[in-house]
Design an enzyme around this catalytic site. Structure first.
Site, PDB file in Angstrom:
ATOM      1  N   LYS A 274     -39.734  -5.833  -1.795  1.00 20.23           N
ATOM      2  CA  LYS A 274     -38.451  -5.291  -2.276  1.00 20.23           C
ATOM      3  C   LYS A 274     -37.304  -5.868  -1.458  1.00 20.23           C
ATOM      4  O   LYS A 274     -37.258  -5.727  -0.237  1.00 20.23           O
ATOM      5  CB  LYS A 274     -38.467  -3.766  -2.168  1.00 20.23           C
ATOM      6  N   ASP A 279     -28.139  -1.046  -0.202  1.00 19.27           N
ATOM      7  CA  ASP A 279     -28.343  -0.020  -1.216  1.00 19.27           C
ATOM      8  C   ASP A 279     -27.362   1.119  -1.017  1.00 19.27           C
ATOM      9  O   ASP A 279     -27.569   2.006  -0.195  1.00 19.27           O
ATOM     10  CB  ASP A 279     -29.786   0.508  -1.160  1.00 19.27           C
ATOM     11  N   LYS A 286     -25.097   7.377  -2.287  1.00 24.50           N
ATOM     12  CA  LYS A 286     -25.692   8.075  -1.149  1.00 24.50           C
ATOM     13  C   LYS A 286     -24.606   8.752  -0.307  1.00 24.50           C
ATOM     14  O   LYS A 286     -23.440   8.348  -0.355  1.00 24.50           O
ATOM     15  CB  LYS A 286     -26.430   7.068  -0.257  1.00 24.50           C
ATOM     16  N   ASP A 297     -32.892  -1.926   3.476  1.00 23.90           N
ATOM     17  CA  ASP A 297     -33.636  -1.716   2.234  1.00 23.90           C
ATOM     18  C   ASP A 297     -34.248  -3.017   1.718  1.00 23.90           C
ATOM     19  O   ASP A 297     -34.852  -3.021   0.645  1.00 23.90           O
ATOM     20  CB  ASP A 297     -32.723  -1.093   1.168  1.00 23.90           C
ATOM     21  N   ASP A 356     -30.169   5.542  -7.686  1.00 24.41           N
ATOM     22  CA  ASP A 356     -30.624   5.336  -6.310  1.00 24.41           C
ATOM     23  C   ASP A 356     -32.142   5.170  -6.239  1.00 24.41           C
ATOM     24  O   ASP A 356     -32.679   4.926  -5.162  1.00 24.41           O
ATOM     25  CB  ASP A 356     -30.170   6.500  -5.420  1.00 24.41           C
ATOM     26  N   GLU A 358     -33.735   2.637  -7.287  1.00 23.67           N
ATOM     27  CA  GLU A 358     -33.577   1.273  -7.811  1.00 23.67           C
ATOM     28  C   GLU A 358     -34.691   0.318  -7.397  1.00 23.67           C
ATOM     29  O   GLU A 358     -34.949  -0.676  -8.074  1.00 23.67           O
ATOM     30  CB  GLU A 358     -32.223   0.699  -7.379  1.00 23.67           C
ATOM     31  N   ARG A 360     -37.920   0.566  -7.417  1.00 22.85           N
ATOM     32  CA  ARG A 360     -38.990   0.473  -8.421  1.00 22.85           C
ATOM     33  C   ARG A 360     -38.547  -0.307  -9.652  1.00 22.85           C
ATOM     34  O   ARG A 360     -39.363  -0.889 -10.368  1.00 22.85           O
ATOM     35  CB  ARG A 360     -39.466   1.878  -8.788  1.00 22.85           C
TER      36      ARG A 360
END
Length: 503
Positions: A274, A279, A286, A297, A356, A358, A360
């Site tokens: 990933k 993010d 967030k 991230d 959020d 995201e 996946r």
């Protein structure tokens, strides 16, 4: 630093010049009991009972991690002796050894010592061999000396003088220990690359920066590297991935790195990392506190970079492909909104209830893309869910797989590499939480079992091959005063590949 191996059997008195050889320091271990053994016993004899007297006087009680320097000791060639407390002998396992090795290096790195003779790798470590101990000691040292100073205008000059380390091992262990040095150095180099990428800020480490890093890695280590941009991803119908990058001015980059160490027809291991370089949460933004840590991230991607570098340096005899979907998740007028429905590369539709969630969304298209390689196995690595941190804390990475054999391999590798993982459930019952009234699935399944439903989501795109998922949200970096990337799970992944290659 230069690492070397020298055979020495302390129990038979054949010290191979260790007692008389010149060095700045010899490191020996002392257990909590007053009974000395191995190198400590031999040096005690050579110094006419000095170690025994120090122990009896209480200056070294053998408590785990305690250290004591002895200077200008008559009877040996080293100018200093470093005594390291080992704790109780019957409890001396891998954690105790790692703690003591780090304590030794911290003591040494605070001095002007240049050359060290290190005897701790010969200690009786539960269920571990000398070659494992050599590798662990080198990794501990490289971990202690790692610094991220690239972006400081006036970086501090490291005070350490240490340059050469000689490990003493028993004669039968010499060959394996020399191989362990090679493994440890390559692994430390890979971990440092992973840590560097993780520690870079989001305004430097963008998707394009990751793509450029892959190209450089390809040139340095003879990897075949492909980078797919916006138009190519649109042509591949990666609607799920592209929904995440829509709100950012940064263009998505889909990076594929090929390492060929086996026959071209041999099925590869595919590592999918990933790569969300920052993010914000998108429209589901967030909280501000701690958001700076969302530069981490992309640590799944960073771990794939580090593992690919390590594999290439070791020259493992297998084929490995690294796949990294790299995007930035930002809020804007063009960003994906909660309630939007997108179509993934697989053709399955997804209702995005939370922007959020995201990771996946980019991984599912990457996992579909991985099918074309007809892989022997696919492992994805992602800082995927805060729920995994709640479940496992910061010690174990979460491991999800329906393939018991693959899960077993990864767990064995995690134990060997001292990079722990814990297998989590992936029962079909959890899939019910992903139901959507309007699409094939939702991208979240509610708070209960959040890390499990995230893995269940990914599993829907992996039915054609053997697959495992590592959630590293709790292990890829540390917060607070010790803030920084850890380099995990590069040790786990590398050991898994070493085992697969039979090397």
């Amino acid at each position: 630093m230069d690492f070397s191996i020298k055979a020495c059997d302390w129990t038979k008195g054949t010290t191979n010049g260790f007692l008389t050889g010149k060095s700045d320091c010899i490191v020996i271990g002392v257990f909590e009991s007053q009974t000395l053994s191995g190198a400590a016993l031999e040096i005690d004899a050579a110094t006419k009972g000095l170690i025994t007297r120090i122990v009896k006087a209480g200056d070294m009680d053998g408590k785990s991690g305690s250290t004591l320097f002895l200077h200008e000791v008559a009877g040996i060639g080293a100018s200093r002796v470093l005594l390291v407390g080992l704790g109780k002998e019957d409890a001396f396992g891998q954690k105790a050894y790692n703690d003591c090795a780090r304590a030794a290096w911290r003591a040494i790195l605070g001095t002007k010592i240049v050359q060290v003779t290190f005897t701790l790798a010969q200690l009786p470590i539960k269920e571990r061999s000398s070659d494992w101990a050599v590798r662990a000691a080198i990794l501990a040292l490289r971990g202690e000396t790692y610094q991220f100073t690239q972006l400081k205008s006036k970086p501090e000059t490291p005070k350490r003088a240490l340059k050469r380390i000689v490990f003493s091992v028993n004669t039968p262990d010499e060959k394996a220990a020399k191989a362990a040095v090679k493994h440890a150095v390559a692994l430390a180099n890979g971990m440092e690359l992973t840590r560097d990428l993780g520690n870079l800020p989001g305004n430097v480490c963008t998707p394009t920066y990751l793509a450029d890093t892959a190209k450089k890695l390809g040139k340095d280590w003879k990897l075949k590297v492909e980078v797919l941009g916006q138009k190519q991803l649109e042509a591949l119908k990666m609607g799920s991935l592209l929904s995440v990058s829509r709100g950012s001015a940064e263009q998505p980059q889909f990076i594929v790195m090929h390492y060929q160490g086996a026959a071209a027809k041999a099925a590869p291991i595919v590592l999918v990392g990933k790569g969300v370089t920052f993010d914000s949460g998108g429209i589901s933004i967030k909280p501000g506190e701690g958001m700076d840590e969302m530069k981490y991230d992309m640590c799944g991607a960073a771990s794939v970079f580090g593992t690919m570098r390590t594999v290439a340096e070791l020259g493992l005899k297998l084929n490995v492909i690294g796949v990294i979907p790299a995007v930035e998740n930002m809020p804007s007028s063009t960003a994906t909104k909660p309630g939007d429905i997108v179509t993934s590369m697989s053709g399955q539709t997804i209702e995005i209830l939370n922007t959020d969630a995201e990771g996946r969304l980019i991984l599912c298209d990457a996992l579909t893309y991985a099918e074309r390689f007809k892989p022997a196995a696919v492992v994805d690595i992602a800082t995927l869910t805060g729920a995994c941190v709640i479940a496992l804390g910061h010690h174990n990475s979460g491991l999800f797989s329906k393939d018991d054999a693959l899960a077993g391999e990864l767990l064995d590798a995690s134990r060997e590499a001292s990079d722990p993982a814990w297998r989590m459930p992936l029962d079909d019952e959890y899939q019910e939480q992903l139901k959507s009234n309007f699409a094939d699935m939702a991208n979240i399944g509610g708070r209960p079992g959040g890390s499990v439903t995230a893995a269940c989501f990914l599993s829907r795109f992996t039915e054609s091959y053997s697959w495992a998922h590592l959630d590293i949200a709790g292990t890829a970096w540390k917060g607070g005063a010790a803030k920084g990337a850890t380099g995990r799970p590069v040790p786990l992944l590398t050991q898994f590949l070493i085992d697969r290659a039979g090397q």
